[in-house]
Design a protein around this motif. Structure first.
Motif, PDB file in Angstrom:
ATOM      1  N   GLU A  74     -18.881  45.135   4.224  1.00  0.00           N
ATOM      2  CA  GLU A  74     -19.626  45.763   5.310  1.00  0.00           C
ATOM      3  C   GLU A  74     -21.131  45.509   5.213  1.00  0.00           C
ATOM      4  N   GLU A  75     -21.581  44.934   4.107  1.00  0.00           N
ATOM      5  CA  GLU A  75     -23.015  44.744   3.896  1.00  0.00           C
ATOM      6  C   GLU A  75     -23.469  43.349   4.317  1.00  0.00           C
ATOM      7  N   ASP A  76     -24.754  43.241   4.637  1.00  0.00           N
ATOM      8  CA  ASP A  76     -25.357  41.948   4.948  1.00  0.00           C
ATOM      9  C   ASP A  76     -25.554  41.162   3.659  1.00  0.00           C
ATOM     10  N   LYS A  77     -25.306  39.852   3.724  1.00  0.00           N
ATOM     11  CA  LYS A  77     -25.403  39.007   2.539  1.00  0.00           C
ATOM     12  C   LYS A  77     -26.121  37.716   2.888  1.00  0.00           C
ATOM     13  N   VAL A  78     -26.943  37.239   1.964  1.00  0.00           N
ATOM     14  CA  VAL A  78     -27.681  35.992   2.150  1.00  0.00           C
ATOM     15  C   VAL A  78     -27.591  35.191   0.864  1.00  0.00           C
ATOM     16  N   GLN A  79     -27.139  33.951   0.956  1.00  0.00           N
ATOM     17  CA  GLN A  79     -27.142  33.068  -0.203  1.00  0.00           C
ATOM     18  C   GLN A  79     -28.495  32.385  -0.268  1.00  0.00           C
ATOM     19  N   ALA A  80     -29.228  32.603  -1.358  1.00  0.00           N
ATOM     20  CA  ALA A  80     -30.583  32.064  -1.444  1.00  0.00           C
ATOM     21  C   ALA A  80     -31.060  32.048  -2.884  1.00  0.00           C
ATOM     22  N   ASP A  81     -32.068  31.212  -3.128  1.00  0.00           N
ATOM     23  CA  ASP A  81     -32.760  31.123  -4.409  1.00  0.00           C
ATOM     24  C   ASP A  81     -33.775  32.262  -4.480  1.00  0.00           C
ATOM     25  N   ALA A  82     -33.722  33.047  -5.542  1.00  0.00           N
ATOM     26  CA  ALA A  82     -34.626  34.195  -5.678  1.00  0.00           C
ATOM     27  C   ALA A  82     -36.093  33.799  -5.678  1.00  0.00           C
ATOM     28  N   MET A  83     -36.393  32.573  -6.078  1.00  0.00           N
ATOM     29  CA  MET A  83     -37.788  32.148  -6.161  1.00  0.00           C
ATOM     30  C   MET A  83     -38.334  31.643  -4.825  1.00  0.00           C
ATOM     31  N   HIS A  84     -37.438  31.497  -3.853  1.00  0.00           N
ATOM     32  CA  HIS A  84     -37.845  31.036  -2.520  1.00  0.00           C
ATOM     33  C   HIS A  84     -37.055  31.829  -1.494  1.00  0.00           C
ATOM     34  N   LEU A  85     -37.412  33.079  -1.320  1.00  0.00           N
ATOM     35  CA  LEU A  85     -36.640  33.983  -0.480  1.00  0.00           C
ATOM     36  C   LEU A  85     -36.848  33.684   1.004  1.00  0.00           C
ATOM     37  N   PRO A  86     -35.771  33.569   1.779  1.00  0.00           N
ATOM     38  CA  PRO A  86     -35.870  33.205   3.194  1.00  0.00           C
ATOM     39  C   PRO A  86     -36.128  34.405   4.100  1.00  0.00           C
ATOM     40  N   PHE A  87     -37.178  35.160   3.787  1.00  0.00           N
ATOM     41  CA  PHE A  87     -37.535  36.328   4.566  1.00  0.00           C
ATOM     42  C   PHE A  87     -39.017  36.273   4.915  1.00  0.00           C
ATOM     43  N   ARG A  88     -39.366  36.804   6.068  1.00  0.00           N
ATOM     44  CA  ARG A  88     -40.768  36.832   6.496  1.00  0.00           C
ATOM     45  C   ARG A  88     -41.572  37.812   5.644  1.00  0.00           C
ATOM     46  N   ASP A  89     -42.872  37.637   5.651  1.00  0.00           N
ATOM     47  CA  ASP A  89     -43.768  38.573   4.976  1.00  0.00           C
ATOM     48  C   ASP A  89     -43.560  39.979   5.529  1.00  0.00           C
ATOM     49  N   ASN A  90     -43.526  40.960   4.633  1.00  0.00           N
ATOM     50  CA  ASN A  90     -43.432  42.374   5.022  1.00  0.00           C
ATOM     51  C   ASN A  90     -42.230  42.664   5.921  1.00  0.00           C
ATOM     52  N   SER A  91     -41.125  41.968   5.700  1.00  0.00           N
ATOM     53  CA  SER A  91     -39.986  42.088   6.613  1.00  0.00           C
ATOM     54  C   SER A  91     -39.015  43.207   6.255  1.00  0.00           C
ATOM     55  N   MET A  92     -39.091  43.723   5.027  1.00  0.00           N
ATOM     56  CA  MET A  92     -38.223  44.830   4.615  1.00  0.00           C
ATOM     57  C   MET A  92     -39.050  45.871   3.874  1.00  0.00           C
ATOM     58  N   PRO A  93     -38.702  47.149   4.037  1.00  0.00           N
ATOM     59  CA  PRO A  93     -39.481  48.184   3.344  1.00  0.00           C
ATOM     60  C   PRO A  93     -39.469  48.040   1.826  1.00  0.00           C
ATOM     61  N   CYS A  94     -38.361  47.517   1.281  1.00  0.00           N
ATOM     62  CA  CYS A  94     -38.168  47.563  -0.169  1.00  0.00           C
ATOM     63  C   CYS A  94     -37.536  46.280  -0.678  1.00  0.00           C
ATOM     64  N   ALA A  95     -37.958  45.844  -1.852  1.00  0.00           N
ATOM     65  CA  ALA A  95     -37.305  44.744  -2.573  1.00  0.00           C
ATOM     66  C   ALA A  95     -36.922  45.267  -3.952  1.00  0.00           C
ATOM     67  N   PHE A  96     -35.692  44.971  -4.352  1.00  0.00           N
ATOM     68  CA  PHE A  96     -35.159  45.485  -5.621  1.00  0.00           C
ATOM     69  C   PHE A  96     -34.558  44.338  -6.413  1.00  0.00           C
ATOM     70  N   VAL A  97     -34.759  44.362  -7.723  1.00  0.00           N
ATOM     71  CA  VAL A  97     -34.084  43.413  -8.606  1.00  0.00           C
ATOM     72  C   VAL A  97     -33.720  44.136  -9.892  1.00  0.00           C
ATOM     73  N   SER A  98     -32.500  43.900 -10.347  1.00  0.00           N
ATOM     74  CA  SER A  98     -32.073  44.463 -11.620  1.00  0.00           C
ATOM     75  C   SER A  98     -32.152  43.368 -12.673  1.00  0.00           C
ATOM     76  N   VAL A  99     -31.217  43.318 -13.592  1.00  0.00           N
ATOM     77  CA  VAL A  99     -31.350  42.428 -14.747  1.00  0.00           C
ATOM     78  C   VAL A  99     -31.347  40.947 -14.402  1.00  0.00           C
ATOM     79  N   ALA A 100     -31.100  40.583 -13.136  1.00  0.00           N
ATOM     80  CA  ALA A 100     -31.190  39.172 -12.743  1.00  0.00           C
ATOM     81  C   ALA A 100     -32.551  38.590 -13.094  1.00  0.00           C
TER      82      ALA A 100
END
Length: 210
Positions: A74-100
């Motif tokens: 049910e969730e949105d998913k995007v396959q992408a390289d963490a070092m080159h994220l395919p999102f616009r500047d300031n496009s989401m309120p929050c960015a989260f990363v765990s042990v990755a």
């Protein structure tokens, strides 16, 4: 990055680790929940093991399509390289990363990407290399462990330094017992001394922050 793809071709094995170590998983999940992060891009999400600890809409981002297939359908998913994220500047309120983040050669570059795409806040969780857990995993890596042999653990001081452009509003940890001790559920503590450390930062130009 190709090696990481090989390492994480086994999403069910990844999931099973958490369910086979329930006390550790519950402790880590409760810590993430206590950060009150909402509407996040979850970077290096794997099969989304922490998504029930994040509020609102969550977008899973992972380089492994196999990992994403195991995430909540049910969730949105995007396959992408963490070092080159395919999102616009300031496009989401929050960015989260765990042990990755512990498996990337440049944690600082990832944090800059997180700062770029988030409009409000970020959450970062690590296994500090100077904790008993970090030292334990590094020793396993030196013996050829398939995950930890390619890890790049950072210390809590290195993490806090990389977050210098944020106002740090939460610094919490769990897993204050040693790796070879009997596992037990542990409430989050307001200190940086556990084996699983999470930091919440607010962008300095957000709302009233200077």
């Amino acid at each position: 990055m190709g090696l990481l793809m090989e390492v994480f071709k086994d999403p069910k094995g990844y999931i099973n680790w958490y369910f086979n170590h329930k006390e550790i998983y519950d402790s880590e999940r409760e810590l993430v929940k206590s950060l009150n992060l909402e509407n996040c891009i979850d970077i290096g999400s794997g099969p989304s093991v922490f998504h029930d600890a994040l509020k609102g809409r969550t977008i899973s981002v992972d380089i492994s399509i196999l990992m994403l297939k195991e995430a909540d359908p049910e969730e949105d998913k995007v396959q992408a390289d963490a070092m080159h994220l395919p999102f616009r500047d300031n496009s989401m309120p929050c960015a989260f990363v765990s042990v990755a983040i512990c498996f990337l050669e440049s944690p600082e570059k990832l944090i800059r990407e997180m700062e770029r795409i988030s409009s409000k806040e970020i959450g970062v969780c690590i296994v500090p290399k100077d904790s008993s857990w970090g030292k334990f995993y590094q020793q396993l890596g030196e013996k050829g462990h398939k995950y930890y042999s390619i890890a790049h653990f950072i210390s809590k001081e290195e993490l806090l330094s990389a977050l210098k452009d944020f106002n740090l509003v939460e610094i919490k940890s769990t897993l204050h017992f040693a790796p070879l001790e009997d596992a037990k559920y542990e409430e989050p503590k307001n200190d940086p001394f556990g084996g699983f450390l999470c930091v919440k930062g607010i962008k300095k130009n957000h709302l009233g922050f200077p």
